[in-house]
Scaffold this active site. Structure first.
Site, PDB file in Angstrom:
ATOM      1  N   PHE B 119      -1.178  13.334   3.070  1.00  0.00           N
ATOM      2  CA  PHE B 119      -0.434  12.155   3.507  1.00  0.00           C
ATOM      3  C   PHE B 119      -1.383  10.983   3.650  1.00  0.00           C
ATOM      4  CE2 PHE B 119       3.647  10.810   5.338  1.00  0.00           C
ATOM      5  CZ  PHE B 119       4.488  11.727   4.742  1.00  0.00           C
ATOM      6  N   GLN B 239       5.134  -2.106  11.419  1.00  0.00           N
ATOM      7  CA  GLN B 239       4.748  -1.532  10.127  1.00  0.00           C
ATOM      8  C   GLN B 239       5.797  -1.741   9.034  1.00  0.00           C
ATOM      9  OE1 GLN B 239       4.427   2.989   9.425  1.00  0.00           O
ATOM     10  NE2 GLN B 239       2.329   2.238   9.368  1.00  0.00           N
ATOM     11  N   HIS B 241       6.697  -0.132   5.631  1.00  0.00           N
ATOM     12  CA  HIS B 241       6.400   1.049   4.810  1.00  0.00           C
ATOM     13  C   HIS B 241       6.349   0.608   3.352  1.00  0.00           C
ATOM     14  CE1 HIS B 241       6.707   4.974   2.934  1.00  0.00           C
ATOM     15  NE2 HIS B 241       6.562   5.547   4.114  1.00  0.00           N
ATOM     16  N   LEU B 251      14.066   4.668   3.007  1.00  0.00           N
ATOM     17  CA  LEU B 251      12.725   5.231   2.939  1.00  0.00           C
ATOM     18  C   LEU B 251      12.562   6.213   1.783  1.00  0.00           C
ATOM     19  CD1 LEU B 251       9.981   5.560   4.402  1.00  0.00           C
ATOM     20  CD2 LEU B 251      11.030   7.441   5.673  1.00  0.00           C
ATOM     21  N   GLU B 254       6.172   8.948   1.967  1.00  0.00           N
ATOM     22  CA  GLU B 254       4.799   8.948   1.496  1.00  0.00           C
ATOM     23  C   GLU B 254       4.440  10.313   0.905  1.00  0.00           C
ATOM     24  OE1 GLU B 254       2.331   6.437   4.130  1.00  0.00           O
ATOM     25  OE2 GLU B 254       1.297   8.329   4.467  1.00  0.00           O
ATOM     26  N   ARG B 285      -0.810   2.707   5.376  1.00  0.00           N
ATOM     27  CA  ARG B 285       0.379   1.975   4.944  1.00  0.00           C
ATOM     28  C   ARG B 285       0.193   0.461   4.903  1.00  0.00           C
ATOM     29  NH1 ARG B 285       4.915   5.674   8.102  1.00  0.00           N
ATOM     30  NH2 ARG B 285       4.761   7.394   6.634  1.00  0.00           N
ATOM     31  N   HIS B 351       9.731  -0.827   8.969  1.00  0.00           N
ATOM     32  CA  HIS B 351       9.802   0.612   9.212  1.00  0.00           C
ATOM     33  C   HIS B 351       9.541   1.044  10.643  1.00  0.00           C
ATOM     34  CE1 HIS B 351       9.722   4.798   8.133  1.00  0.00           C
ATOM     35  NE2 HIS B 351       8.467   4.953   8.497  1.00  0.00           N
ATOM     36  N   ARG B 393       0.219   2.530  12.263  1.00  0.00           N
ATOM     37  CA  ARG B 393       0.429   3.964  12.445  1.00  0.00           C
ATOM     38  C   ARG B 393       0.216   4.706  11.140  1.00  0.00           C
ATOM     39  NH1 ARG B 393       4.455   7.304  11.270  1.00  0.00           N
ATOM     40  NH2 ARG B 393       6.157   5.821  11.014  1.00  0.00           N
TER      41      ARG B 393
END
Lengths: 234, 579
Positions: B119, B239, B241, B251, B254, B285, B351, B393
């Site tokens: 990730f 954030q 994304h 979404l 990832e 991100r 996000h 994050r």
């Protein structure tokens, strides 16, 4: 493009019985039915009530009847419908208002099948319970359920007798009965062997067609029946 | 009619953090507690999380919590509090195992252990290269966490008030006395008189036009706290994304890149190699979203349509359909694109809120720079700011945050309830909420909720997005003030008592406007670039002046007062951040 939404409206506080109201909305063919409902609610008639949250088919809030078939309003695109769209609440539960039905009886059915892992053996210290890829695959389909009630409220056996536990509850029982880590299958099967359990299923397949998560609901119910008849839990 | 319920503790929100807290709060059996949720709990947005929950189990290759902690600190652009991060990464391991023991159906390795995948931003040995740390259940990890926790709540007979909207917090004698809630089905107000209250209300991505967030994500918890004098921390950090479905913002995990997918621009180039030579498409991100924005801005998008492509075709049908079935379904349903045969059109999507209600590691809300606890008040999950995410994050860490700090909050609330009595309930506890609801029902104005909301979302998207500058943020603050003014003249159609979502949407817009004002004000105030906060007029990180948390307090009706709080640094000294 113009679409006509014909929506069943009902407020038990002010209306004697349900009625239909039509709204004309400008939408793209790639828009969702939910976009149409929002266009009405936000710009034409704020009194229209419906549930929704995630808007992409994972939270299960916006199950309703769209042109007679149960579906999530956020997963049906306008291009797959005609230019006249009829939207009605799910059948079989009391209408709270417009497209909102009382979900309490549904969750009561769900709770009745002990929908949680039952295993009193102490889990291994500091690591997971092992489960093979095949064992995990065995119940994968029924883990996808989002409790939207599309299956249960499409089932003629449930329409005929609302004491029937219904496909969604059976799906959630299946998810544990066939989980190699679970030890509660006998208790759940006892619940489902009741006269309002799995035997009310007449293999009509409406549930499978209605499921927005493409769970093979009828098959899962069949597997639970086999488990009862033949003790077949593999 | 106002009904009063007296119990020990209430949990506001039925997502991952709220349910985990409720389970641990009620575990001993002697705390009378309830979960209040504006949705049915299984509708909560935790269920939309896809790619996994990070924990250094080391099931497929060597890993350890220190590496996870380092990655999280680096990902946070050194704004995360390192004591809290170290604790979270240690406890992540045991909490993931606890979830498995509760029955969570993780995907499995060949030898039957919890499967793990790569990730963004997660590395081995302090940044050497990607590591398999994300524990997953196909691309439905959040769904499985939410279902499993709800199942356990049923097993443990946790009490729920479903479809109750919390509209106010009741404080008395400097501590918590409960909350006020609006019952959606009936239109009745309820007061929950309690010793302890946990906010676990999630995020507020609905302040932007394109978002991965549910309609329910309107920042109610932070807004209610802010109005009651509690500061909000680090609200400028939100954030985006990198991979939302083009135009819709839905979404795309990832995990697609974790499995080997990569980004391609309009010229067919794998552009991430230029921005992050080591981690490439698995950089964190903020880095990837900025790269995509830059590609688009410099004309290397696809056909000038402001999107780029996420290519997973080389993974093959088997991997795509078994490990990424849901996003495959989303692409087929909403785009008519089959990721097995075609690349996916994507754009960054609003996000996740790194900022929120400030807490300590036990979920206790701390209201100033000296970390003074407000007795009885707790927050956990996305609405809280511990801070473990700092300025950005890492993927998988939101689910870690939910369960680790949900659990710690629940446990500490149980202790607090044992040791404390009820604060007296003020006679006017529900007055403010009742007056606001009556105002909205009066229909004296001429402004539509949807119009104001749309304008707010456009302002936030244009001026408070991936890139920001002084002129834009100044405009944003001014425009949001104007929108708040107009909100005072809002007119709704539905004046009924029964399932009045017209009223609810109006009330939620009030939350979003407050949160937007705070976010824009804090973004204007912070004159540096760090993590998700990118100021084009201040492109560098400035540790000398800005290695500190922002605290935003309500000041009068329309103003935001800014304070600060130091960052806790334990082992990892700030250094330049390269992926």
């Amino acid at each position: 493009m113009q679409y006509v939404f014909r929506i069943q409206r009902f407020d038990p506080d002010t209306d004697r019985k349900p009625y239909y109201r039509e709204y004309t909305v400008e939408l793209e063919p790639g828009d969702r039915v939910l976009d149409g409902l929002h266009a009405i609610k936000w710009y034409q008639d704020g009194t229209l009530s419906f549930r929704r949250s995630c808007a992409h088919g994972v939270c299960g809030s916006d199950a309703m009847r769209i042109n007679g078939a149960n579906a999530l309003a956020c997963k049906v695109l306008m291009r797959n419908l005609g230019q006249r769209v009829t939207v009605e609440p799910l059948l079989g539960f009391p209408v709270v208002k417009d497209l909102v039905v009382d979900m309490e009886p549904f969750f009561e059915q769900y709770r009745s099948v002990l929908p949680y892992l039952i295993n009193d053996e102490a889990p291994p210290e500091g690591r997971e319970r092992r489960q093979s890829v095949e064992e995990r695959e065995r119940f994968d389909d029924t883990t996808k359920c989002i409790l939207c009630a599309a299956c249960t409220t499409s089932c003629p056996s449930f329409w005929a007798n609302d004491k029937y536990v219904g496909p969604a509850a059976i799906v959630n029982a299946h998810r544990f009965i066939f989980d190699s880590r679970d030890r509660g299958a006998a208790d759940r099967l006892e619940v489902l062997n009741d006269r309002n359990g799995v035997w009310r299923c007449r293999t009509i397949y409406n549930c499978t067609i209605a499921c927005p998560r493409e769970i093979e609901v009828t098959r899962a119910i069949g597997e639970v029946k086999r488990a009862l008849l033949y003790g077949d839990q593999e | 009619m106002i009904r009063v319920h007296k119990l020990d503790a209430v949990v506001v929100g039925g997502g991952g953090a709220g349910l985990m807290a409720a389970l641990h709060l009620t575990r001993g059996g002697n705390v009378d507690a309830a979960v209040i949720s504006k949705l049915y709990p299984t509708r909560s947005h935790t269920g939309a999380a896809q790619g996994g929950i990070g924990a250094a189990l080391g099931n497929l290759e060597e890993d350890n919590p220190d590496w996870h902690a380092f990655d999280t600190v680096k990902g946070s652009d050194y704004l995360g509090d390192q004591d809290a991060i170290e604790l979270m990464c240690r406890e992540a391991v045991e909490v993931v195992l606890e979830l498995e023991h509760m029955g969570l159906p993780f995907s499995r390795t060949e030898d039957g252990r919890i499967a793990q995948r790569r990730f963004g931003g997660h590395s081995r040995n302090f940044g050497e290269g990607p590591v398999r740390r994300s524990c997953y259940a196909a691309d439905r990890t959040g769904h499985m966490i939410l279902q499993t926790l709800y199942q356990q709540c049923i097993k443990n007979r946790v009490q729920f008030y479903n479809e109750f909207q919390v509209v106010d917090l009741v404080l008395s004698e400097g501590r918590v006395a409960g909350v006020v809630a609006y019952e959606i089905a009936t239109g009745d107000l309820h007061i929950f008189h309690a010793k302890a209250v946990l906010f676990a209300t999630g995020g507020f991505g609905r302040a932007w036009s394109v978002t991965s967030n549910a309609h329910a994500f309107t920042g109610d918890g932070p807004a209610v706290c802010f109005r009651n004098g509690i500061p909000l921390e680090d609200m400028e950090f939100f954030q985006f994304h990198p991979t939302g479905i083009y135009k819709l913002g839905i979404l795309i995990t990832e995990g697609v890149r974790g499995e080997g997918g990569f980004l391609v621009n309009g010229k067919g180039e794998r552009f991430m190699e230029r921005y992050a030579p080591t981690m490439k498409d698995l950089a964190s991100r903020d880095v990837v979203s900025r790269a995509i924005f830059t590609e688009i801005r410099e004309g290397r998008d696809v056909d000038g349509k402001k999107y780029v492509l996420l290519d997973a075709r080389h993974l093959g049908r088997e991997v795509i359909e078994t490990r990424l079935p849901d996003i495959t379904d989303f692409c087929r349903t909403y785009l008519g694109v089959d990721p097995v045969h075609e690349p996916i059109p994507i754009q960054p999507t609003a996000h996740y809120a790194m900022g929120g209600i400030p807490t300590d590691v036990d979920g206790r809300v701390v209201i100033d720079d000296r970390k003074t606890v407000l007795p009885g008040l707790y927050a956990a999950g996305e609405c809280a700011c511990v801070s473990v995410h700092g300025a950005n994050r890492l993927g998988t860490n939101s689910l870690v945050d939910l369960v680790v700090f949900g659990r710690r909050s629940g446990r500490d609330m149980a202790r607090f309830c044992r040791e404390s009595d009820h604060a007296p309930l003020p006679a006017d506890a529900a007055d403010a909420a009742r007056q606001e609801i009556e105002r909205l029902l009066q229909r004296s104005g001429d402004e539509r909720v949807a119009t104001i909301r749309k304008e707010m979302q456009e302002v936030m998207t244009e001026f408070v997005g991936v890139y920001r500058d002084e002129a834009g943020l100044t405009t944003a603050v001014k425009r949001i003030r104007e929108l708040r003014e107009r909100y005072g003249r809002v007119r709704i159609d539905d004046t009924g008592k029964r399932f009045n979502t017209d009223l609810l949407e109006a009330w939620e817009l009030g939350s979003l406007l407050d949160i937007s004002l705070v976010t824009a004000t804090c973004a204007l105030n912070r004159t540096e670039s760090r993590g998700a906060h990118s100021r084009e007029d201040f492109p560098r990180r400035d540790d000398e002046n800005w290695l500190r948390h922002t605290l935003a307090y309500a000041s009068g009706r329309d103003d935001v007062r800014i304070g600060y709080k130091p960052v806790t640094i334990t082992r990892f000294q700030p250094k330049e951040r390269v992926y």
